[in-house]
Design an enzyme around this catalytic site. Structure first.
Site, PDB file in Angstrom:
ATOM      1  N   CYS A 238      -6.050  -6.321 -35.936  1.00 28.41           N
ATOM      2  CA  CYS A 238      -6.045  -5.762 -37.292  1.00 28.41           C
ATOM      3  C   CYS A 238      -5.178  -6.607 -38.211  1.00 28.41           C
ATOM      4  O   CYS A 238      -5.469  -6.742 -39.395  1.00 28.41           O
ATOM      5  CB  CYS A 238      -5.545  -4.323 -37.266  1.00 28.41           C
TER       6      CYS A 238
ATOM      7  N   GLU B 238      -4.421   4.219 -38.980  1.00 27.63           N
ATOM      8  CA  GLU B 238      -4.165   2.770 -38.924  1.00 27.63           C
ATOM      9  C   GLU B 238      -5.531   2.102 -39.011  1.00 27.63           C
ATOM     10  O   GLU B 238      -6.309   2.147 -38.066  1.00 27.63           O
ATOM     11  CB  GLU B 238      -3.460   2.396 -37.610  1.00 27.63           C
TER      12      GLU B 238
END
Ligand code: NAD
Length: 517
Positions: free
Chosen positions: A287, A253
């Site tokens: 993010c 990720e």
């Protein structure tokens, strides 16, 4: 915050028994003050932890979904019962606001413990499989998910509970032992939660926290059966390269540069509120933060003026709940990156309409909520991950230009499209290359644990949440059972021309009647 330092010292003392020769300091980024020291574990300590994790894993697996679920459910309550302490620890090492910690960390952690306790079995139950293959007629086919054994989770500093610890929950629910290597910037939250798991009855060694710098993470990659990594794209590539040596599975990720597109028919108020909130939330250190905005020309001026007015009203600081909107930055070098992006944009013709500096603070690492206009893709602020409280807004001719620019990025994590004609907005959203896309919204898709969350392009490989978010921690094992068996199947040795001829005719009958078009 009284007593928090003692609390942290206690947590650190509860760290793995192996005494590391080296330590590293943890700072409160809102003040710059050192609040704790943690062991910087080396390869030998990691190997010892891995042995311990493997030793206790079979008994953890044998507890079954029910037994593991009981501990995870206790932990859900523990998180809520101890939320003030946990928020204090999170804030002390990240500098985020009380609300940012509550909304995106406590609520996620508590929800995730319950979700995986309830759903692990559904996602991992044996599945019956039907097949049209001739050779398996009458046989039982099954798919089962067997825990891999020992999982290594490596996390970043922006969400020490949600993004580091959060990924351990499904791994544990599946029946694995876990070693978590939290970011060296924010290790204290993981240690606090390890204490919680212990109180809730997790057997010793099933969950271990390996504090340390990057080398500790690299050592962990060599010891485990699978690595769940969250962090920068640069480190993610290094992890994947290292994992190739031992053919260790990875789930990555990574970074993002999420675009938000405002179409001409959008509800401009909602678009402005959402862009600002999810651009500045957690100091822009998410993010899936809104990192850049493209607005169709007819509503551009209205959008900019609304965002500007709202951004000017934001309160930044380290105050108590309800007193501040935006906290400090967490990682000192990130402030330099944010400043570089803003200065680069200014030098290339952008205008700063709100913020644009580090502001005035007695200590710590700060950057003001900043809104930039007259930006374009020659600027770092529009092309590289800024990971700070900035919102660059660009006017576009039409949706074609918006889609082209949204896709003009190596990243593809999340994206948003705003428009009142939902069907039309959805058609635009489907053309954006990203792992997730929201219409008239942003970021909250992350909280739906049933929905996969993962990146396209350089934003990652694999995903968290949903079925894939727990099956990745398991070996998928295909099973075939022959219950009613003859002594010998017709195709077995010795081959003979008569049987071969029959089989050939049979295959022609089955597969040879397709269309001749
Ligand atoms: P980073 O890559 O610098 O560090 C992440 C972790 O990797 C840390 O624990 C670090 O100690 C460790 N590490 C460093 N070198 C290593 C090596 N060679 N082998 C193994 N581990 C190593 O990232 P960061 O600065 O902590 O986090 C910020 C980044 O994380 C941003 O790019 C952000 O977008 C990304 N992020 C992504 C998601 C997502 O879900 N996609 C979520 C949060 C953060």
């Amino acid at each position: 915050m009284a007593g928090i330092e003692e609390q942290i010292q206690d947590d650190v003392a509860a760290a793995p028994a192996a005494v590391a020769p080296k330590e590293f300091a943890v700072e409160n980024p809102a003040t710059g003050e050192v609040i704790a020291h943690c062991p910087d574990l080396g390869a030998e300590e990691i190997a010892a932890m891995a042995r311990r994790g493997r030793e206790v894993q079979p008994a953890w697996e044998a507890l079954g979904f029910e037994g593991r679920g009981r501990i995870l459910r206790r932990m859900q309550k523990w998180v809520i019962d101890h939320q003030e302490e946990v928020i204090a620890v999170i804030r002390s090492e990240t500098g985020k606001t009380y609300e940012d910690a509550l909304i995106a960390e406590i609520s996620y952690g508590a929800a995730a413990f319950g979700f995986w306790a309830t759903n692990a079995e559904n996602y991992l139950a044996d599945e019956k499989v039907k097949s049209s293959a001739v050779l398996v007629k009458g046989k039982k086919l099954m798919l089962r998910y067997k825990p891999l054994g020992l999982i290594g989770v490596i996390g970043p500093w922006n969400y020490p509970l949600t993004n580091s610890f959060g990924d351990c929950i499904p791994a544990l629910a599946a029946g694995n032992s876990v070693i978590l290597k939290p970011s060296e910037i924010t290790p204290l939250t993981s240690l606090k939660l390890a204490e919680g798991l212990k109180e809730c009855g997790i057997p010793d060694g099933v969950f271990q926290v390996a504090t340390g710098l990057g080398a500790t993470g690299a050592a962990l990659v060599n010891q485990v059966d699978m690595i769940m990594f969250t962090g920068s794209t640069k480190t993610g590539k290094q992890v994947m390269k290292a994992a190739a040596d031992t053919l260790t599975a990875v789930s990555l990720e990574l970074g993002g540069k999420d675009p938000l597109i405002v179409l001409a028919d959008a509800d401009v108020d909602r678009a402005a509120n959402t862009a600002l909130y999810y651009g500045m939330f957690n100091g822009g250190q998410t993010c899936i933060s809104i990192e850049r905005v493209y607005v169709e020309a007819p509503v551009y001026d209205e959008f900019v003026s609304k965002v500007t007015e709202k951004a000017k009203a934001l309160r930044q600081g380290a105050g108590a709940s309800g007193q501040v909107d935006v906290g400090s930055m967490t990682f000192p070098p990130q402030v330099d990156i944010v400043e570089k992006h803003v200065e680069d944009a200014k030098a290339k013709g952008a205008r700063v309409v709100v913020g644009g500096s580090r502001g005035e603070h007695a200590g710590g690492y700060w950057y003001e909520p900043t809104v930039l206009v007259d930006v374009d893709h020659t600027m770092l602020a529009m092309t590289e991950e800024t990971f700070g409280p900035t919102l660059p807004i660009m006017k576009v001719r039409d949706e074609e230009e918006a889609i082209r620019l949204a896709n003009d990025s190596p990243y593809g994590l999340g994206a948003s499209v705003f428009g009142k004609d939902i069907k039309h907005a959805e058609s635009v959203a489907r053309r954006v290359d990203s792992g997730a896309v929201c219409i008239n919204d942003a970021l909250v898709n992350y909280t739906a644990l049933e929905l996969p969350m993962g990146g396209a392009k350089a934003s990652g490989l694999g995903s968290r949440h949903g079925a894939g978010g727990i099956r990745k921690y398991c070996q998928q094992q295909a099973m075939l059972v022959t219950r009613f068996a003859t002594k010998k199947d017709p195709h077995m040795y010795p081959y003979n021309a008569k049987m071969t001829g029959r089989l050939s005719k049979f295959f022609k009958f089955l597969y040879g009647r397709g269309s001749r078009d």
